[in-house]
Design an enzyme around this catalytic site. Structure first.
Site, PDB file in Angstrom:
ATOM      1  CG  ASP A   1       5.383  11.225  12.168  1.00 44.14           C
ATOM      2  OD1 ASP A   1       5.553  10.263  11.400  1.00 44.14           O
ATOM      3  OD2 ASP A   1       6.296  11.975  12.557  1.00 44.14           O
TER       4      ASP A   1
ATOM      5  CG  ASP B   1     -12.009  12.233  -0.082  1.00 41.09           C
ATOM      6  OD1 ASP B   1     -12.737  12.632  -1.007  1.00 41.09           O
ATOM      7  OD2 ASP B   1     -11.865  12.845   0.991  1.00 41.09           O
TER       8      ASP B   1
ATOM      9  CG  ASP C   1     -13.301  16.585  -3.777  1.00 42.36           C
ATOM     10  OD1 ASP C   1     -13.419  17.123  -2.662  1.00 42.36           O
ATOM     11  OD2 ASP C   1     -12.749  17.132  -4.753  1.00 42.36           O
TER      12      ASP C   1
ATOM     13  CD  GLU D   1     -16.802  18.697  -1.189  1.00 48.36           C
ATOM     14  OE1 GLU D   1     -16.384  19.570  -0.422  1.00 48.36           O
ATOM     15  OE2 GLU D   1     -16.111  18.197  -2.103  1.00 48.36           O
TER      16      GLU D   1
ATOM     17  CG  HIS E   1     -10.974  18.084   4.512  1.00 51.67           C
ATOM     18  ND1 HIS E   1     -12.201  17.451   4.437  1.00 51.67           N
ATOM     19  CD2 HIS E   1     -10.654  18.407   3.238  1.00 51.67           C
ATOM     20  CE1 HIS E   1     -12.596  17.399   3.180  1.00 51.67           C
ATOM     21  NE2 HIS E   1     -11.670  17.967   2.429  1.00 51.67           N
ATOM     22  CG  ASP E   2     -12.393  21.485   2.381  1.00 50.83           C
ATOM     23  OD1 ASP E   2     -11.149  21.539   2.375  1.00 50.83           O
ATOM     24  OD2 ASP E   2     -13.052  20.872   1.516  1.00 50.83           O
TER      25      ASP E   2
END
Length: 549
Positions: free
Chosen positions: A21, A98, A199, A246, A320-321
């Site tokens: 951040d 992505d 994706d 993916e 991330h999954d």
């Protein structure tokens, strides 16, 4: 075999929301990534894959896109992206975006028009079906629990959503949809990006007749290869880029079609077979069980041998999954965390394929230690599963589900990056609430500590990245598994041009004796996570890599 830059690259995956951040709102952003480029370069990376940064209502953390050519304000502006791309390129780092085109957000202009009326020009951009006997067209289930069909009052029809009901599936049978997507891809490539991670790309082709199609999930549909060949011809073949799809529900024979060295679709795919070794056949990830090393080795070795010389592997433990690998296949205790994190890294990185490192993996970040209530979780998949399995059907108790979330929730991978031991771990300044709470162990597991310790997981990963550039056998060598029936060790060889690389790894906290563990004749110890070699003895989570000339 023709050699390509993406075969020799190592990819660093950044989940922007959780990386850094820079403006004090508790959400990672593009300027934050730019501030950390030197760190990524120091690790020895070549490519950064960014999770979605497009405009989105954030129903599924950016995988529900409402505008493909605008930046999500949480992450900054298009000028911020252009600055990131320029600086990354100046440092020799490529950027892969992505691409989420199985579905859009229901707030995308196309869908808002599509649902207005049956004769709207955008109606056929999505998949609409009449009710059957007052019900959904079939019993397909969403990946996020419940039916994959949502009734829409305006026109009295159902639309298909394989994920959230705010993620309607695009109709790829419509050539206008396909060419709208190709135009958008070209727009980004003209801007200078270096490729796409696509994706759930194996799901884009749906059967024509939904009513007579009982399958639960339409992977590898009837026209998927036709669409990807068209995408390659119209877009991908015109740029020197990296593409990875993916592809849930694929086997090696499918990979030869999607990513064969002589096919004209993608460079490589992400397969998920090895991600299912610790899950239940019925409840999947929500009833995890102890994995068998023989199963994991068999799956990974099958992909190594069946794709060798015919297609290209992607190598990953984390994303991330997925939960953190050191908590999943290693040992995240204080005693063994670093040792097992190094071992797991080596077992993966010395196989044939392009390795992917997920942010924090290189310092041995673990699953969230302090998420003890459903209120601690934010992931839509986790929240829906809790509602479905605990509140509605009582399939699991609260305690069983919390235990499953500890093991399997996607939020395990999404806790903010642990940069140092200050308040908010250096992810956000003091006084700011991060969008997702930090893992409680950040005071000890962080980048600052890793960089100060020459024996850290970070420097082990850095060394692997250096060795890959020095020894072509690591990238291109043939793979052979040597101990298929051993439940505690994984030993394999790689061979190329008269050289042999031998890796042996102990997946247990026991000391073991194995013939394979001894140094082969005329060999050099290339890498180990212990500072001496005890021959046939393998200490807890020990890994040794020998090179024989």
């Amino acid at each position: 075999m023709d050699k390509h830059w993406w075969q020799e690259a190592v990819v660093y995956q950044v989940y922007p929301r959780s990386f850094q951040d820079s403006n004090g709102d508790g959400i990672g952003d593009l300027d934050g990534i730019r501030q950390r480029l030197d760190y990524i370069k120091q690790l020895g990376m070549d490519v950064i894959w960014l999770n979605p940064i497009y405009r989105s209502p954030n129903d599924d953390n950016g995988y529900d896109i409402s505008n493909y050519e605008a930046i999500q304000p949480d992450f900054g502006t298009m000028a911020d992206f252009d600055a990131l791309l320029k600086e990354a390129h100046a440092k020799g780092l490529k950027i892969v975006m992505d691409l989420v085109v199985n579905h859009t957000s229901d707030e995308h202009h196309w869908f808002m028009e599509s649902r207005r009326s049956k004769d709207n020009p955008y109606r056929d951009y999505y998949i609409w079906q009449d009710p059957v006997d007052g019900h959904a067209p079939n019993d397909w289930q969403s990946s996020f629990s419940g039916s994959a069909w949502q009734f829409d009052e305006t026109t009295g029809q159902y639309f298909l959503h394989l994920f959230s009901k705010k993620q309607p599936d695009l109709n790829w049978r419509n050539s206008k949809v396909r060419h709208s997507v190709y135009d958008m891809m070209t727009w980004w490539l003209d801007k200078g990006i270096d490729g796409f991670r696509m994706d759930v790309i194996s799901l884009i082709s749906k059967p024509k007749d939904f009513v007579t199609t009982p399958v639960r999930r339409p992977a590898n549909g009837p026209h998927v290869h036709e669409y990807l060949e068209e995408m390659n011809k119209d877009v991908l073949s015109k740029f020197d880029i990296m593409t990875v799809g993916e592809t849930p529900g694929v086997h090696p024979q499918d990979a030869l079609l999607y990513a064969g060295l002589d096919s004209h679709e993608l460079n490589m795919i992400f397969q998920f077979e090895h991600m299912g070794v610790d899950t239940d056949p019925e409840l999947g990830k929500w009833r995890p069980h102890q994995f068998k090393l023989t199963t994991l080795k068999t799956i990974m070795s099958k992909w190594q041998t069946e794709l060798n010389g015919r297609a290209w592997n992607s190598l990953y433990w984390n994303n991330h999954d997925q939960p953190r690998v050191v908590s999943r296949f290693g040992n995240d205790s204080d005693e063994f965390r670093e040792r097992s994190a190094k071992m797991l890294g080596a077992v993966l990185h010395f196989q044939q394929g392009t390795p992917y490192i997920y942010q924090g993996e290189e310092i041995g970040m673990t699953n969230a230690m302090n998420f003890n209530s459903i209120e601690d979780y934010q992931d839509i998949e986790s929240l829906n599963a809790y509602r479905d399995l605990v509140e509605q059907h009582q399939t699991l108790t609260n305690d069983q589900m919390i235990k499953a979330l500890h093991h399997s929730s996607r939020d395990n991978a999404r806790t903010p990056m642990q940069w140092d031991d200050s308040v908010n771990a250096g992810f956000a300044k003091e006084g700011v609430d991060p969008w997702l709470q930090l893992n409680a162990n950040y005071t000890s597991v962080n980048v600052k500590n890793a960089l100060a310790d020459k024996e850290s997981v970070f420097y082990f990963y850095q060394k692997m990245n250096t060795l890959r550039k020095q020894y072509p056998i690591i990238t291109y060598g043939d793979y052979t598994l040597l101990d298929p029936d051993d439940e505690q060790t994984w030993t394999y060889t790689r061979k190329l041009d008269g050289q042999t690389l031998t890796l042996t790894a102990n997946f247990s906290q026991d000391s073991l004796t194995r013939d394979y563990a001894a140094a082969p004749a005329n060999s050099t110890l290339l890498l180990s996570n212990y500072d001496d070699d005890q021959g046939q003895t393998l200490r807890p989570y020990e890994v040794k890599v020998y090179l024989t000339k």
